[in-house]
Enzyme design. Structure first.
Site, short mmCIF file in Angstrom:
data_model
loop_
_atom_site.label_atom_id
_atom_site.label_comp_id
_atom_site.label_asym_id
_atom_site.label_seq_id
_atom_site.Cartn_x
_atom_site.Cartn_y
_atom_site.Cartn_z
N LYS A 11 -1.44 -7.19 3.41
CA LYS A 11 -2.35 -6.52 2.47
C LYS A 11 -3.76 -7.09 2.62
O LYS A 11 -4.74 -6.35 2.63
CB LYS A 11 -1.83 -6.67 1.03
CG LYS A 11 -0.62 -5.78 0.78
CD LYS A 11 0.13 -6.06 -0.50
CE LYS A 11 1.42 -5.23 -0.51
NZ LYS A 11 2.32 -5.53 -1.62
N GLN A 48 2.47 -9.35 -6.67
CA GLN A 48 3.54 -9.15 -5.67
C GLN A 48 4.90 -9.39 -6.32
O GLN A 48 5.14 -10.42 -6.94
CB GLN A 48 3.31 -10.11 -4.49
CG GLN A 48 4.27 -9.91 -3.35
CD GLN A 48 4.15 -8.54 -2.68
OE1 GLN A 48 3.06 -8.07 -2.39
NE2 GLN A 48 5.28 -7.89 -2.43
N ASP A 64 -1.05 -0.47 -7.90
CA ASP A 64 0.33 -0.32 -7.42
C ASP A 64 1.02 0.86 -8.10
O ASP A 64 2.08 1.30 -7.66
CB ASP A 64 1.12 -1.61 -7.73
CG ASP A 64 1.55 -2.34 -6.46
OD1 ASP A 64 1.45 -1.73 -5.38
OD2 ASP A 64 1.97 -3.50 -6.57
#
Ligand code: NAP
Length: 285
Positions: free
Chosen positions: A53, A97, A120
């Site tokens: 990422k 995460q 997200d």
């Protein structure tokens, strides 16, 4: 006849290249798109994802802020960090995460992220927007699947779409997106009867179950589009999808490989969401 191979690596690169221009426009306006990436603990797979990422951010020109916290970070400490990031005007996206260590309640953490920075797309506010057809952040893998289908000029409208899997991160959102694109959608799961027959009616089949080579050629209608979301690590270390690729590629009209299909799209769509968030913030300056 062999199916068209849907090349997720190429489409992902195209999207990131398009974003470079958008980021440059934002910088001209004095806005530096910024993604905060929060990692708690030492999970090896998570560390690899976070590294990818960050690399994608660098490629596109997005600033990434890394918060790498120790395994024993408390839920309160993590909530405090998220609240700080929520308040910072120079942060446009917050990514925590997953999975988090067991002593931290994931739902509580995801709920704490300001929906305007939920790149997200996992916050219930984002999921709610998607379910009622409002604009908002769409989670990256399902958004990437739709983008792949569209960029290969495959019509969704009026088509029979079958999704195997009903998870919150893939099956449900991709079913909602296919419906939004006017597909006629059937969602299958572990209790579905005659699953092979149901799949055989699909013009577009999306498979997200996490079982290596589950879908064989007998599931596929001639010429169908087959999207394989599965990522299964075999004993020999190789990555393999939920679809038995070699045999299905002879029946399908178009098919995604694993690796190199849906996988690379997830990060591209994360970058896209981040730039979108920065653009919204720039428009209010
Ligand atoms: P998940 O949360 O484990 O959900 C699996 C779904 O598949 C469930 O709805 C389950 O049904 C269904 N299922 C399991 N066995 C089945 C069977 N024999 N027949 C029919 N349905 C069955 O999985 P997920 O998080 O959605 O992930 C699915 C796969 O996609 C995994 O391999 C994962 O690694 C991969 N993935 C890839 C990406 C990416 O490429 N970037 C992103 C996310 C996930 P029930 O609901 O009835 O249990």
């Amino acid at each position: 006849m062999s199916a068209i191979v849907i090349d997720g690596r190429k489409v992902s690169k195209d999207i990131k290249d398009e974003l470079i221009d958008k980021v440059s426009n934002l910088k001209d306006k004095g806005v530096l798109p910024t993604l905060a990436v929060v990692l708690v603990g030492n999970d090896a797979a998570s560390q690899v994802y976070v590294k990818h990422k960050k690399k994608a951010c660098e490629y596109v020109g997005i600033r990434s802020l890394a918060y790498e916290l120790s395994e024993d970070t408390s839920e309160d400490e993590l909530l405090k960090l998220i609240n700080e990031l929520n308040k910072r005007e120079d942060v446009h996206g917050i990514l925590v995460q997953l999975p988090l260590p067991k002593h931290i309640n994931e739902d509580k953490i995801l709920l704490a992220i300001n929906p305007s920075k939920d790149v997200d797309g996992f916050h219930p506010y984002s999921v709610g927007n998607l379910s009622i057809g409002r604009d908002g952040f769409v989670s990256c893998t399902p958004a990437g699947i739709i983008e792949l289908i569209k960029r290969y000029n495959i019509d969704i409208e009026g088509k029979n779409c079958v999704v195997i899997g009903r998870s919150n991160i893939v099956g449900k959102p991709v079913s909602m997106l296919l419906t939004k694109e006017n597909g006629t959608v059937t969602m299958c799961h572990s209790r579905t009867k005659n699953i092979q027959e149901v799949c055989k009616r699909a013009d577009i089949l999306v498979v997200a179950i996490g079982r290596a080579n589950f879908v064989t050629k007998d599931f596929i209608k001639d010429g169908a589009t087959v999207i394989d979301v599965g990522m299964n690590r075999l004993d020999n270390g190789k990555l393999c999808g939920d679809v038995s690729y070699d045999e299905c590629a002879h029946v399908a009209g178009a098919i995604t490989p694993v690796p190199g299909g849906v996988g690379p799209m997830t990060i591209a769509m994360l970058m896209n969401n981040c730039v979108k968030s920065a653009e919204i913030s720039a428009s209010s300056l």
